[in-house]
Design a protein around this motif. Sequence first.
Motif, PDB file in Angstrom:
ATOM      1  N   GLN A  55      27.771 -30.827  24.507  1.00  0.00           N
ATOM      2  CA  GLN A  55      27.116 -30.190  23.697  1.00  0.00           C
ATOM      3  C   GLN A  55      27.538 -29.925  22.462  1.00  0.00           C
ATOM      4  O   GLN A  55      27.430 -30.333  21.544  1.00  0.00           O
ATOM      5  CB  GLN A  55      26.734 -28.587  24.221  1.00  0.00           C
ATOM      6  N   PHE A  56      28.689 -30.342  22.358  1.00  0.00           N
ATOM      7  CA  PHE A  56      29.629 -30.688  21.186  1.00  0.00           C
ATOM      8  C   PHE A  56      30.082 -31.465  20.367  1.00  0.00           C
ATOM      9  O   PHE A  56      30.030 -32.366  19.582  1.00  0.00           O
ATOM     10  CB  PHE A  56      31.040 -29.438  21.387  1.00  0.00           C
TER      11      PHE A  56
ATOM     12  N   GLY B 278      27.339 -33.832  20.430  1.00  0.00           N
ATOM     13  CA  GLY B 278      26.770 -34.293  19.589  1.00  0.00           C
ATOM     14  C   GLY B 278      26.863 -34.652  18.246  1.00  0.00           C
ATOM     15  O   GLY B 278      26.495 -34.801  16.847  1.00  0.00           O
ATOM     16  N   THR B 279      26.636 -32.307  18.396  1.00  0.00           N
ATOM     17  CA  THR B 279      27.503 -32.208  17.347  1.00  0.00           C
ATOM     18  C   THR B 279      28.923 -33.098  15.993  1.00  0.00           C
ATOM     19  O   THR B 279      28.592 -33.649  15.158  1.00  0.00           O
ATOM     20  CB  THR B 279      27.630 -31.062  16.733  1.00  0.00           C
ATOM     21  N   TRP B 280      29.658 -32.955  16.686  1.00  0.00           N
ATOM     22  CA  TRP B 280      31.252 -34.168  16.266  1.00  0.00           C
ATOM     23  C   TRP B 280      30.647 -35.284  15.468  1.00  0.00           C
ATOM     24  O   TRP B 280      31.223 -35.687  14.659  1.00  0.00           O
ATOM     25  CB  TRP B 280      32.202 -33.982  17.447  1.00  0.00           C
ATOM     26  N   TYR B 281      29.893 -36.012  16.737  1.00  0.00           N
ATOM     27  CA  TYR B 281      29.549 -37.241  16.103  1.00  0.00           C
ATOM     28  C   TYR B 281      28.970 -36.971  14.997  1.00  0.00           C
ATOM     29  O   TYR B 281      28.907 -38.000  14.186  1.00  0.00           O
ATOM     30  CB  TYR B 281      29.262 -37.895  17.220  1.00  0.00           C
ATOM     31  N   GLN B 282      28.164 -36.229  14.605  1.00  0.00           N
ATOM     32  CA  GLN B 282      26.969 -36.193  13.312  1.00  0.00           C
ATOM     33  C   GLN B 282      28.032 -35.811  12.648  1.00  0.00           C
ATOM     34  O   GLN B 282      27.615 -36.472  11.100  1.00  0.00           O
ATOM     35  CB  GLN B 282      25.751 -35.900  14.214  1.00  0.00           C
ATOM     36  N   GLU B 283      28.834 -35.364  12.605  1.00  0.00           N
ATOM     37  CA  GLU B 283      29.718 -34.690  11.868  1.00  0.00           C
ATOM     38  C   GLU B 283      30.312 -35.539  10.923  1.00  0.00           C
ATOM     39  O   GLU B 283      30.769 -35.628   9.977  1.00  0.00           O
ATOM     40  CB  GLU B 283      30.257 -33.419  11.283  1.00  0.00           C
ATOM     41  N   ASN B 284      30.935 -36.815  11.907  1.00  0.00           N
ATOM     42  CA  ASN B 284      32.082 -37.356  11.880  1.00  0.00           C
ATOM     43  C   ASN B 284      31.278 -39.102  10.649  1.00  0.00           C
ATOM     44  O   ASN B 284      31.789 -40.241  10.380  1.00  0.00           O
ATOM     45  CB  ASN B 284      33.377 -37.693  12.539  1.00  0.00           C
TER      46      ASN B 284
ATOM     47  N   GLU C 106      39.187 -31.027  16.718  1.00  0.00           N
ATOM     48  CA  GLU C 106      38.409 -30.200  15.894  1.00  0.00           C
ATOM     49  C   GLU C 106      38.021 -29.194  17.045  1.00  0.00           C
ATOM     50  O   GLU C 106      37.774 -27.829  15.977  1.00  0.00           O
ATOM     51  CB  GLU C 106      36.974 -31.237  16.164  1.00  0.00           C
TER      52      GLU C 106
ATOM     53  N   ARG D 252      37.586 -24.929  16.410  1.00  0.00           N
ATOM     54  CA  ARG D 252      36.765 -24.045  15.459  1.00  0.00           C
ATOM     55  C   ARG D 252      36.585 -22.832  16.324  1.00  0.00           C
ATOM     56  O   ARG D 252      35.813 -22.038  16.348  1.00  0.00           O
ATOM     57  CB  ARG D 252      35.628 -25.230  15.467  1.00  0.00           C
ATOM     58  N   TYR D 253      36.540 -23.100  17.689  1.00  0.00           N
ATOM     59  CA  TYR D 253      37.227 -21.870  19.202  1.00  0.00           C
ATOM     60  C   TYR D 253      38.011 -22.028  19.053  1.00  0.00           C
ATOM     61  O   TYR D 253      37.646 -20.169  20.078  1.00  0.00           O
ATOM     62  CB  TYR D 253      36.324 -23.117  20.119  1.00  0.00           C
TER      63      TYR D 253
END
Length: 436
Positions: A101-102, A104-110, A183, A187-188
């Motif tokens: 789940q994370f 996809g978020t990490w990939y898009q942010e970088n 990362e 974050r968590y």
Amino acid sequence: MAKVRLRPETNNLYLDFSFRGKRCKEQTALKDTPANRRTLETFANRIKREMAKGTFDYRAFFPDSPRASQFDGDMQATPTAVATRSHASPDRGPSTPTLGQFAGTWYQENLPRWRQTHADTVEGTLHQHILPKLGEKPLAEITRADLLAFRAELGKQTGKGGGALSPSRINHIMTPLRMLMAEASERYEFLTPFRNIKPLRLPKLDIQPLSLDEVHRALGTVRKDWHPYLATRFFTGMRTGEINALEWKHIDFEQDLILIRQSIVKGKLENTKTDGSMRDIPMVPLVRNALLEQQKLVSEDCRWVFAQRNGDPINLVNFTNRVWHPLLRHLGLVPRRPYQTRHTAATLMLASGENPEWVARTLGHANTEMLFRVYSRYVPNLTRNDGKAFTGLVTASSMPTSSAARTKDAPHGTATPLSVLTRKQLEALVAQLQQQ
């Protein structure tokens, strides 16, 4: 307030704070690095917040600490953090999304800071290797043992050639996982299980540069339409993607400079590899002549300096299989990758006595570290820094052999190999050429 401090004798970080009137020091196995400091500071901030709310449970934060028994029974608090000496577990760690789940978020942010080819590589690594094995696990539940088991399993897989994955390839697969977990841990607010897991040790790079005599044999043998391309590779040290992406607008004949501004990677035109790779390479006379010769071989409307018959940039696979390897076989030389032309240029520059800083800038290195690590045995002195010694060396090699370029023990008429020339002999040779 909990503070992050350093124990000099071990270079390990520890937490220093007061609780219920007692000073507490909790050791960690984290070395003093910026990443580890950030991780531990995040952990210290959680302690501060829990203390401010009056809900700090010493044993929940430090379950393995001998001091925890001193505070047992002070309060009934729910465990809220990951201990410094253990990893997250379902009953102690914070609630986190799964790695899948994370990811996809990490990939898009970088994505905005990556070159497209690198982004494609990371995406392929995630979907081919990382997500199938770890994608369903909550981030805070991934342990050091999970990561080591994953890496060990990679070592059993086979690559494209049928052999086991190399240590370098395994490290490249682990790198995006390491970045993702770093990362997520910030974050968590949990300690990354990657701490103290070092990349696999790589075998020492064994370069295979050609000698100056072999370079001129190759240039004298190769088909005439490939001569300018090879000469430019041998005497500039450009990377394959850089020379194949070279356009005529990047050739400055007035200043005798080659402007490196772009590269072809996996068939795509992109910016240079790093900021340091964007540079201006001085043209020695042999390279200038090669480029002038190349101008006559291509049509005026061709944007590329070196192009195939259809007008597209040089294709590496085609050049390697149809020109490079047959040329080496014909000359009786050991097979090697075309990238060795870059190592050849580096060793010739250093052997001529050029200042390593000048060589590093010409090759596009950020500093001289790699030069001394890879090419140290080719550095006879550090006297020059202007490119003239290299110019003299390659120019002299194309002239009839003079007595200044022979050793005392060499038979009359035999050129002295570059590897046995002393510093004084090289300087004498260059001085003689400059007087001509």
